[in-house]
Design a protein around this motif. Sequence first.
Motif, PDB file in Angstrom:
ATOM      1  N   PHE A  16       0.824  -1.205   0.000  1.00 38.80           N
ATOM      2  CA  PHE A  16       0.000   0.000   0.000  1.00 38.80           C
ATOM      3  C   PHE A  16       0.860   1.258   0.000  1.00 38.80           C
ATOM      4  O   PHE A  16       0.415   2.323  -0.415  1.00 38.80           O
ATOM      5  N   ARG A  17       2.092   1.142   0.489  1.00 35.68           N
ATOM      6  CA  ARG A  17       2.947   2.322   0.638  1.00 35.68           C
ATOM      7  C   ARG A  17       4.381   1.911   0.875  1.00 35.68           C
ATOM      8  O   ARG A  17       4.680   0.753   1.146  1.00 35.68           O
ATOM      9  N   ARG A  18       5.264   2.915   0.776  1.00 34.92           N
ATOM     10  CA  ARG A  18       6.630   2.835   1.288  1.00 34.92           C
ATOM     11  C   ARG A  18       6.736   3.887   2.389  1.00 34.92           C
ATOM     12  O   ARG A  18       5.871   4.743   2.497  1.00 34.92           O
ATOM     13  N   TYR A  19       7.795   3.828   3.184  1.00 31.57           N
ATOM     14  CA  TYR A  19       7.863   4.671   4.377  1.00 31.57           C
ATOM     15  C   TYR A  19       9.048   5.625   4.365  1.00 31.57           C
ATOM     16  O   TYR A  19      10.159   5.246   4.009  1.00 31.57           O
ATOM     17  N   HIS A  20       8.773   6.839   4.795  1.00 24.87           N
ATOM     18  CA  HIS A  20       9.836   7.771   5.149  1.00 24.87           C
ATOM     19  C   HIS A  20      10.053   7.627   6.653  1.00 24.87           C
ATOM     20  O   HIS A  20       9.103   7.371   7.409  1.00 24.87           O
ATOM     21  N   ARG A  21      11.273   7.793   7.089  1.00 23.50           N
ATOM     22  CA  ARG A  21      11.608   7.590   8.492  1.00 23.50           C
ATOM     23  C   ARG A  21      10.722   8.441   9.406  1.00 23.50           C
ATOM     24  O   ARG A  21      10.179   7.948  10.392  1.00 23.50           O
ATOM     25  N   SER A  22      10.572   9.715   9.080  1.00 20.41           N
ATOM     26  CA  SER A  22       9.793  10.608   9.947  1.00 20.41           C
ATOM     27  C   SER A  22       8.328  10.176  10.032  1.00 20.41           C
ATOM     28  O   SER A  22       7.710  10.253  11.099  1.00 20.41           O
ATOM     29  N   ASP A  23       7.779   9.682   8.911  1.00 22.95           N
ATOM     30  CA  ASP A  23       6.379   9.225   8.918  1.00 22.95           C
ATOM     31  C   ASP A  23       6.200   8.001   9.804  1.00 22.95           C
ATOM     32  O   ASP A  23       5.246   7.913  10.576  1.00 22.95           O
ATOM     33  N   LEU A  24       7.123   7.055   9.710  1.00 24.36           N
ATOM     34  CA  LEU A  24       7.035   5.852  10.523  1.00 24.36           C
ATOM     35  C   LEU A  24       7.195   6.197  12.004  1.00 24.36           C
ATOM     36  O   LEU A  24       6.463   5.676  12.860  1.00 24.36           O
ATOM     37  N   GLU A  25       8.129   7.085  12.300  1.00 24.27           N
ATOM     38  CA  GLU A  25       8.317   7.513  13.697  1.00 24.27           C
ATOM     39  C   GLU A  25       7.047   8.144  14.254  1.00 24.27           C
ATOM     40  O   GLU A  25       6.656   7.881  15.395  1.00 24.27           O
ATOM     41  N   LYS A  26       6.383   8.977  13.461  1.00 26.50           N
ATOM     42  CA  LYS A  26       5.141   9.625  13.904  1.00 26.50           C
ATOM     43  C   LYS A  26       4.047   8.599  14.144  1.00 26.50           C
ATOM     44  O   LYS A  26       3.292   8.700  15.117  1.00 26.50           O
ATOM     45  N   LYS A  27       3.949   7.607  13.258  1.00 20.87           N
ATOM     46  CA  LYS A  27       2.908   6.581  13.411  1.00 20.87           C
ATOM     47  C   LYS A  27       3.143   5.740  14.660  1.00 20.87           C
ATOM     48  O   LYS A  27       2.194   5.395  15.371  1.00 20.87           O
ATOM     49  N   ILE A  28       4.393   5.424  14.940  1.00 19.57           N
ATOM     50  CA  ILE A  28       4.704   4.631  16.137  1.00 19.57           C
ATOM     51  C   ILE A  28       4.411   5.451  17.394  1.00 19.57           C
ATOM     52  O   ILE A  28       3.834   4.941  18.360  1.00 19.57           O
ATOM     53  N   ALA A  29       4.776   6.724  17.377  1.00 14.44           N
ATOM     54  CA  ALA A  29       4.484   7.599  18.518  1.00 14.44           C
ATOM     55  C   ALA A  29       2.977   7.723  18.736  1.00 14.44           C
ATOM     56  O   ALA A  29       2.491   7.667  19.869  1.00 14.44           O
ATOM     57  N   ALA A  30       2.218   7.861  17.640  1.00 10.70           N
ATOM     58  CA  ALA A  30       0.757   7.968  17.745  1.00 10.70           C
ATOM     59  C   ALA A  30       0.141   6.685  18.285  1.00 10.70           C
ATOM     60  O   ALA A  30      -0.930   6.705  18.910  1.00 10.70           O
ATOM     61  N   ALA A  31       0.831   5.551  18.076  1.00 10.09           N
ATOM     62  CA  ALA A  31       0.357   4.255  18.582  1.00 10.09           C
ATOM     63  C   ALA A  31       0.736   4.046  20.040  1.00 10.09           C
ATOM     64  O   ALA A  31       0.358   3.042  20.644  1.00 10.09           O
ATOM     65  N   GLY A  32       1.507   4.981  20.612  1.00 12.29           N
ATOM     66  CA  GLY A  32       1.895   4.877  22.008  1.00 12.29           C
ATOM     67  C   GLY A  32       3.280   4.303  22.239  1.00 12.29           C
ATOM     68  O   GLY A  32       3.666   4.025  23.370  1.00 12.29           O
ATOM     69  N   GLY A  33       4.057   4.155  21.176  1.00 10.03           N
ATOM     70  CA  GLY A  33       5.404   3.606  21.302  1.00 10.03           C
ATOM     71  C   GLY A  33       6.463   4.688  21.389  1.00 10.03           C
ATOM     72  O   GLY A  33       6.224   5.840  21.007  1.00 10.03           O
ATOM     73  N   ASN A  34       7.619   4.315  21.906  1.00  3.63           N
ATOM     74  CA  ASN A  34       8.782   5.203  21.939  1.00  3.63           C
ATOM     75  C   ASN A  34       9.820   4.666  20.967  1.00  3.63           C
ATOM     76  O   ASN A  34      10.233   3.514  21.090  1.00  3.63           O
ATOM     77  N   VAL A  35      10.254   5.481  20.030  1.00  2.00           N
ATOM     78  CA  VAL A  35      11.214   5.036  19.020  1.00  2.00           C
ATOM     79  C   VAL A  35      12.627   5.098  19.591  1.00  2.00           C
ATOM     80  O   VAL A  35      13.100   6.152  20.004  1.00  2.00           O
ATOM     81  N   MET A  36      13.305   3.950  19.622  1.00  2.00           N
ATOM     82  CA  MET A  36      14.688   3.872  20.092  1.00  2.00           C
ATOM     83  C   MET A  36      15.676   4.039  18.942  1.00  2.00           C
ATOM     84  O   MET A  36      16.715   4.661  19.083  1.00  2.00           O
ATOM     85  N   LEU A  37      15.336   3.441  17.806  1.00  2.00           N
ATOM     86  CA  LEU A  37      16.231   3.457  16.647  1.00  2.00           C
ATOM     87  C   LEU A  37      15.383   3.376  15.391  1.00  2.00           C
ATOM     88  O   LEU A  37      14.511   2.512  15.277  1.00  2.00           O
ATOM     89  N   CYS A  38      15.607   4.285  14.473  1.00  2.00           N
ATOM     90  CA  CYS A  38      14.907   4.251  13.184  1.00  2.00           C
ATOM     91  C   CYS A  38      15.867   4.807  12.153  1.00  2.00           C
ATOM     92  O   CYS A  38      16.272   5.966  12.243  1.00  2.00           O
ATOM     93  N   ARG A  39      16.263   3.974  11.216  1.00  2.00           N
ATOM     94  CA  ARG A  39      17.239   4.438  10.222  1.00  2.00           C
ATOM     95  C   ARG A  39      16.992   3.776   8.877  1.00  2.00           C
ATOM     96  O   ARG A  39      16.321   2.744   8.791  1.00  2.00           O
ATOM     97  N   TYR A  40      17.538   4.405   7.850  1.00  2.00           N
ATOM     98  CA  TYR A  40      17.496   3.802   6.523  1.00  2.00           C
ATOM     99  C   TYR A  40      18.552   2.719   6.438  1.00  2.00           C
ATOM    100  O   TYR A  40      19.600   2.797   7.087  1.00  2.00           O
ATOM    101  N   PHE A  41      18.275   1.713   5.651  1.00  2.00           N
ATOM    102  CA  PHE A  41      19.067   0.491   5.679  1.00  2.00           C
ATOM    103  C   PHE A  41      20.063   0.372   4.528  1.00  2.00           C
ATOM    104  O   PHE A  41      21.155  -0.116   4.715  1.00  2.00           O
ATOM    105  N   ASP A  42      19.683   0.803   3.330  1.00  2.00           N
ATOM    106  CA  ASP A  42      20.535   0.553   2.165  1.00  2.00           C
ATOM    107  C   ASP A  42      20.410   1.703   1.162  1.00  2.00           C
ATOM    108  O   ASP A  42      19.966   1.514   0.030  1.00  2.00           O
ATOM    109  N   LEU A  43      20.787   2.887   1.582  1.00  2.00           N
ATOM    110  CA  LEU A  43      20.658   4.065   0.713  1.00  2.00           C
ATOM    111  C   LEU A  43      21.534   3.983  -0.530  1.00  2.00           C
ATOM    112  O   LEU A  43      21.242   4.606  -1.542  1.00  2.00           O
TER     113      LEU A  43
END
Length: 197
Positions: free
Chosen positions: A153-180
């Motif tokens: 349905f989609r691909r993710y930008h780091r900031s978007d995924l971080e926002k979605k996890i925060a909105a779900a009640g999670g705390n992001v410890m590490l979020c990075r791109y893997f193979d730029l």
Amino acid sequence: MNSIVSYEGRDLSALEDMKNYYSWILETLAPFVRGDVIEYGAGAGTISERLLPIADKLTLVEPSSNLTELLRRRFAKDLRVTIIGEAAETNAPHIASNSVDTVVLVNVLEHTKDDQALLAQLVRMLKPGGHLLIFVPALQILMSKLDRIHGHFRRYHRSDLEKKIAAAGGNVMLCRYFDLLHVPTWFVLNTILGATT
């Protein structure tokens, strides 16, 4: 209503031979894996096999009936493994809150229509100090015919995924791109030229 889902898994067979690819992913995830682990979208068990040595208990959730049969054969002798033939969106609401140490999704969240609702369920089921480990395809600009063929349905930008996890009640410890390094190649071959293999 129950329905049987079957997925040929030809792309999984091709990826299964990419041992360095999976080793690279697990090197990143392994420090956060412990205890009672659920892997959603277990597929053919390629990631599962690498999770098992570092988990106390492993629950594999896979909606495709032919792949669940493969998983049952692959892990038949290990009593620590439970296999459930269900989609993540169907299974997660039935898991008790604060009951799981680690939840793993490798190339799964992008297949979920309502990813925000699923993330909320996944965060809810984690014990205090538990970890939600997510690996997804990056950068919406790289969305291609290949993504759509595989039900993304989609691909993710780091900031978007971080926002979605925060909105779900999670705390992001590490979020990075893997193979730029391979972004330009993917953009040309898949996004512009439309390669589907």
